[in-house]
Design a protein around this motif. Structure first.
Motif, PDB file in Angstrom:
ATOM      1  N   ARG A  48       1.164  -1.135   0.027  1.00 36.93           N
ATOM      2  CA  ARG A  48       0.096  -0.151  -0.037  1.00 36.93           C
ATOM      3  C   ARG A  48       0.883   1.587  -0.308  1.00 36.93           C
ATOM      4  NH1 ARG A  48      -4.087  -2.224   4.410  1.00 36.93           N
ATOM      5  NH2 ARG A  48      -5.481  -3.292   2.800  1.00 36.93           N
ATOM      6  N   MET A  49       2.021   1.226   1.292  1.00 36.85           N
ATOM      7  CA  MET A  49       2.741   2.653   0.792  1.00 36.85           C
ATOM      8  C   MET A  49       4.035   2.581   0.235  1.00 36.85           C
ATOM      9  SD  MET A  49       2.348   3.233   4.852  1.00 36.85           S
ATOM     10  CE  MET A  49       2.828   4.927   4.822  1.00 36.85           C
ATOM     11  N   ALA A  63       4.257   5.834  -4.765  1.00 34.65           N
ATOM     12  CA  ALA A  63       3.757   5.584  -4.159  1.00 34.65           C
ATOM     13  C   ALA A  63       4.651   6.918  -2.992  1.00 34.65           C
ATOM     14  CB  ALA A  63       5.275   4.761  -4.273  1.00 34.65           C
ATOM     15  N   GLU A  64       3.312   6.029  -1.687  1.00 39.94           N
ATOM     16  CA  GLU A  64       3.321   7.273  -0.289  1.00 39.94           C
ATOM     17  C   GLU A  64       4.801   7.245  -0.313  1.00 39.94           C
ATOM     18  OE1 GLU A  64       1.350   7.762   3.786  1.00 39.94           O
ATOM     19  OE2 GLU A  64       0.667   6.493   2.629  1.00 39.94           O
ATOM     20  N   LEU A  65       5.541   5.879  -0.101  1.00 45.66           N
ATOM     21  CA  LEU A  65       7.336   6.527   0.252  1.00 45.66           C
ATOM     22  C   LEU A  65       7.937   5.862  -1.138  1.00 45.66           C
ATOM     23  CD1 LEU A  65       7.401   4.226   3.433  1.00 45.66           C
ATOM     24  CD2 LEU A  65       6.845   5.755   2.974  1.00 45.66           C
ATOM     25  N   VAL A  84      10.227  -1.419   8.892  1.00 47.24           N
ATOM     26  CA  VAL A  84      11.285  -0.772   9.871  1.00 47.24           C
ATOM     27  C   VAL A  84      10.641   0.356   9.574  1.00 47.24           C
ATOM     28  CG1 VAL A  84      13.109  -0.223  10.549  1.00 47.24           C
ATOM     29  CG2 VAL A  84      12.562  -2.353  10.547  1.00 47.24           C
ATOM     30  N   ILE A  85      10.797   1.061   7.852  1.00 46.29           N
ATOM     31  CA  ILE A  85      11.226   1.906   7.173  1.00 46.29           C
ATOM     32  C   ILE A  85       9.717   3.272   7.355  1.00 46.29           C
ATOM     33  CG2 ILE A  85      11.184   3.497   5.093  1.00 46.29           C
ATOM     34  CD1 ILE A  85      13.009   1.821   4.572  1.00 46.29           C
ATOM     35  N   ILE A  86       8.246   2.444   7.578  1.00 46.07           N
ATOM     36  CA  ILE A  86       7.538   2.656   6.933  1.00 46.07           C
ATOM     37  C   ILE A  86       6.790   3.138   8.547  1.00 46.07           C
ATOM     38  CG2 ILE A  86       4.866   1.740   7.549  1.00 46.07           C
ATOM     39  CD1 ILE A  86       5.330   0.125   5.311  1.00 46.07           C
ATOM     40  N   THR A  97       8.606  17.864   8.961  1.00 49.09           N
ATOM     41  CA  THR A  97       7.094  18.796   8.364  1.00 49.09           C
ATOM     42  C   THR A  97       7.073  17.605   6.697  1.00 49.09           C
ATOM     43  OG1 THR A  97       9.477  19.838   6.388  1.00 49.09           O
ATOM     44  CG2 THR A  97       8.762  20.530   8.542  1.00 49.09           C
ATOM     45  N   PRO A  98       6.885  17.712   6.070  1.00 44.58           N
ATOM     46  CA  PRO A  98       7.081  16.895   4.760  1.00 44.58           C
ATOM     47  C   PRO A  98       8.467  16.456   4.333  1.00 44.58           C
ATOM     48  CG  PRO A  98       4.621  18.011   4.687  1.00 44.58           C
ATOM     49  CD  PRO A  98       5.794  18.680   5.812  1.00 44.58           C
TER      50      PRO A  98
END
Length: 411
Positions: A48-49, A63-65, A84-86, A97-98
């Motif tokens: 999903r991410m 992708a979100e990441l 782990v990153i998520i 911040t973004p």
């Protein structure tokens, strides 16, 4: 892995799990691949991410990441790395911040090529400390509040110990126990047959023997095990100028966990901490000396003057006292009677956290509370009432330095 993650994402887009009667994608995937529920959850979350998608009109959705998605596509990380990153990005999100989140995600994705998931998680925690110094400090204080150690005697007469130790105490525990728990040298080709658990138990036994045989019980008159704290030189300089600035924290080498600069400063008062200053290439520039710790004869004089804790009306039970530098050793304070005061662990924390002011007048500590404790900041005398006989003892215990030493401060 890249093919499977993309297939999971496409299956969700096409609602295949629902068509097969599954309540959740995780359930459908677990049955299809015969994997554990936790593993199915991880793969779906990564899909999903960290997967590029498309709108109904066929327009791509990043992708979100994105850095994680790129690394997965290149075969540079596993599902465990991606999880782990998520988790790390989610913990950073409230304080970043973004743009900062993007920088952190890109850094973690890059290091995933060389780090195992466990070490990558440590790096993620260290980055979070960088962005959230105040929150990290509060987390350490919460850990201290949750500390506990229980022991009792089982029916067979064995002592059972259960403990939860905060980061600082855990690092001390490892630093003291690990050298004693190392496997014994091979004898006649026969290796050490003890299990790791047995070696740890024997190490604790040896540690207790060392403590009991020393002159430190019921008071501490010697040195403590060393804890190495590593920090970049430029970060260290900024931390000294602004203690709560957003600089990279130190690292407790015994555990690999980060620790806030504020707690490093408190530890430096009387703990055996060996600072290792790192240059831009990550190599040690200099290894600090441990002379800032009050030597035994100074500690003996402090105990005569202050008792186990000089804080006004201290009601803590006797324990191992800590010699606190009134002017921090890091800031140039000397290790001498005029700049030291004995404190129990509880009041040592209170002095640092609440910012009490301490002076020594007529050989007696004087404590001035912050406005949060007393708006009028009325000084309170602490320590023992030192008479002439104690002054004589102090001169006997603390010899006057030779002329060549009078201008030299212990650093």
């Amino acid at each position: 892995m890249a093919v499977q993650v993309r297939a999971i994402a496409e299956a969700e887009e096409r609602r295949i799990p629902t068509a097969h009667g599954a309540r959740k994608t995780e359930t459908w995937l677990r049955e299809k691949l015969n994997i554990a529920a936790g593993e199915a959850k991880n793969r779906v979350l990564v899909a999903r991410m960290a997967t590029e998608r498309a709108t109904l009109q066929g327009e791509p959705i990043p992708a979100e990441l994105p850095a994680t998605a790129e690394a997965i596509a290149a075969g540079a990380m596993t599902v465990a790395h991606a999880r782990v990153i998520i988790d790390g990005v989610r913990r950073m999100a409230p304080v970043c911040t973004p743009v900062e989140l993007g920088q952190a995600e890109s850094m973690l994705a890059g290091y995933a090529r060389d780090y195992c998931p466990h070490d990558l998680a440590k790096l993620a925690e260290r980055i979070r400390y960088f962005f959230d110094q105040d929150g990290a400090f509060r987390a350490e204080e919460v850990q201290h509040a949750l500390r506990e150690l229980h022991y009792g005697t089982a029916a067979d007469g064995m002592t059972v110990i259960k403990a939860r130790l905060d980061r600082e105490t855990g690092a001390k525990f490892r630093a003291a126990l690990q050298p004693l728990a190392a496997p014994r040298p091979t004898v006649d080709g026969e290796p050490d047959q003890r299990s790791p658990g047995q070696r740890n138990a024997d190490a604790l036994n040896a540690l207790l023997d060392i403590a009991i045989a020393s002159d430190q019980l019921p008071r501490s008159g010697g040195q403590r095990p060393h804890i190495t704290v590593t920090i970049d030189f430029d970060d260290l300089a900024r931390a000294l100028q602004t203690p709560h600035s957003g600089v990279l924290p130190g690292t407790l080498t015994a555990t690999g966990q980060p620790i806030t600069a504020a707690n490093v400063r408190r530890l430096a008062c009387d703990a055996e901490i060996l600072p290792v200053v790192l240059g831009g290439d990550g190599l040690p520039l200099d290894v600090g000396r441990a002379e800032r710790t009050a030597p035994p004869h100074v500690r003996a004089a402090l105990l005569l003057r202050d008792g186990t804790c000089a804080f006004p009306a201290c009601d803590r039970p006797p324990g191992t006292p800590e010699a606190h530098h009134i002017e921090s050793w890091i800031d140039g304070g000397a290790t001498d009677l005029a700049n030291l005061v004995m404190l129990c662990g509880h009041h040592h924390r209170a002095i640092h956290n609440q910012h009490w002011t301490i002076t020594v007048e007529d050989n007696r500590p004087l404590f001035t509370p912050p406005t949060t404790v007393d708006p009028d900041r009325r000084p309170r005398p602490g320590g023992r009432s030192v008479g002439a006989e104690h002054n004589t003892l102090l001169h006997q215990v603390i010899p006057r330095p030779r002329r060549s030493e009078e201008t030299t401060h212990v650093a």
